[in-house]
Design a protein around this motif. Sequence first.
Motif, mmCIF file in Angstrom:
data_model
loop_
_atom_site.group_PDB
_atom_site.id
_atom_site.type_symbol
_atom_site.label_atom_id
_atom_site.label_comp_id
_atom_site.label_asym_id
_atom_site.label_seq_id
_atom_site.Cartn_x
_atom_site.Cartn_y
_atom_site.Cartn_z
ATOM 1 N N ILE A 6 5.918 9.524 -45.595
ATOM 2 C CA ILE A 6 5.070 10.678 -45.296
ATOM 3 C C ILE A 6 3.668 10.152 -44.996
ATOM 4 O O ILE A 6 3.154 9.305 -45.725
ATOM 5 N N SER A 7 3.053 10.666 -43.929
ATOM 6 C CA SER A 7 1.658 10.333 -43.637
ATOM 7 C C SER A 7 0.766 11.270 -44.429
ATOM 8 O O SER A 7 0.953 12.489 -44.408
ATOM 9 N N VAL A 8 -0.203 10.679 -45.119
ATOM 10 C CA VAL A 8 -1.074 11.410 -46.022
ATOM 11 C C VAL A 8 -2.523 11.081 -45.695
ATOM 12 O O VAL A 8 -2.842 9.942 -45.323
ATOM 13 N N ILE A 44 -2.465 1.540 -44.463
ATOM 14 C CA ILE A 44 -3.709 2.194 -44.845
ATOM 15 C C ILE A 44 -4.794 1.969 -43.801
ATOM 16 O O ILE A 44 -4.972 0.866 -43.304
ATOM 17 N N ALA A 45 -5.492 3.038 -43.481
ATOM 18 C CA ALA A 45 -6.672 2.991 -42.613
ATOM 19 C C ALA A 45 -7.752 3.823 -43.291
ATOM 20 O O ALA A 45 -7.456 4.835 -43.941
ATOM 21 N N VAL A 46 -9.004 3.401 -43.148
ATOM 22 C CA VAL A 46 -10.111 4.108 -43.794
ATOM 23 C C VAL A 46 -11.211 4.344 -42.766
ATOM 24 O O VAL A 46 -11.560 3.452 -41.992
ATOM 25 N N SER A 47 -11.746 5.549 -42.781
ATOM 26 C CA SER A 47 -12.866 5.910 -41.912
ATOM 27 C C SER A 47 -14.126 5.173 -42.361
ATOM 28 O O SER A 47 -14.162 4.585 -43.451
ATOM 29 N N MET A 82 -9.128 8.397 -46.139
ATOM 30 C CA MET A 82 -8.115 7.334 -46.060
ATOM 31 C C MET A 82 -6.830 7.944 -45.526
ATOM 32 O O MET A 82 -6.444 9.034 -45.927
ATOM 33 N N ARG A 83 -6.192 7.213 -44.616
ATOM 34 C CA ARG A 83 -4.865 7.587 -44.131
ATOM 35 C C ARG A 83 -3.885 6.561 -44.662
ATOM 36 O O ARG A 83 -4.173 5.362 -44.679
ATOM 37 N N LEU A 84 -2.717 7.027 -45.125
ATOM 38 C CA LEU A 84 -1.707 6.104 -45.629
ATOM 39 C C LEU A 84 -0.332 6.711 -45.457
ATOM 40 O O LEU A 84 -0.188 7.899 -45.207
ATOM 41 N N ILE A 100 -14.132 16.602 -42.229
ATOM 42 C CA ILE A 100 -13.612 16.665 -40.864
ATOM 43 C C ILE A 100 -14.127 15.508 -40.003
ATOM 44 O O ILE A 100 -13.375 14.965 -39.189
ATOM 45 N N GLN A 101 -15.381 15.103 -40.169
ATOM 46 C CA GLN A 101 -15.898 13.982 -39.363
ATOM 47 C C GLN A 101 -15.114 12.690 -39.622
ATOM 48 O O GLN A 101 -14.621 12.076 -38.674
ATOM 49 N N PRO A 102 -14.951 12.250 -40.872
ATOM 50 C CA PRO A 102 -14.158 11.030 -41.076
ATOM 51 C C PRO A 102 -12.677 11.212 -40.739
ATOM 52 O O PRO A 102 -12.030 10.268 -40.271
ATOM 53 N N LEU A 103 -12.134 12.419 -40.920
ATOM 54 C CA LEU A 103 -10.756 12.688 -40.508
ATOM 55 C C LEU A 103 -10.647 12.544 -38.989
ATOM 56 O O LEU A 103 -9.691 11.957 -38.476
#
Length: 161
Positions: free
Chosen positions: A2-4, A35-38, A59-61, A125-128
């Motif tokens: 699952i992408s979170v 993992i990716a981070v804004s 953070m996206r993971l 929303i900006q970092p997303l």
Amino acid sequence: MISVYIGMGSNLDGPVAQLEQAILTLTNHTELHNIAVSPIYSSKPVGPQDQPDYANAVMRLDTKLSAIALLDLLQSVEQEQRRVRDRHWGPRTLDLDILLYGDELIDTPRLSVPHPYMLERGFVIQPLNDLSPELMLANGRRVQEHLSQLDTSDLVIIKEV
């Protein structure tokens, strides 16, 4: 998998260092992948203004953990970093919120996903948008569409991750 997407915030005890420690802890967890981070942004507090500015990131993971198991993990990381819940929207060493858990809609006493306030907050929303501008949200609109409707003029990148 699952992408979170996880919202991250801190305004006590070295906020950037607090976020960096949380990023390191989560990056090293065996159940979290890709993992990716804004960038980390500085933002004004929501709620009581008698507190320092925040450092915020997203953070996206990918994970196989259930939403509740992930929430438990995030809350344990907050506790490791001495999170104290003194007052609603008050200062904190670390705040980790599940913003999106795949395209699931969750409404339980412990967890609401999508995060109920995320569309109102430029510091989310900006970092997303930095990570996934084309991401389609549950309301049928893309992240970048929501960003264009928010005032993000107070956000300043304080660190690229």
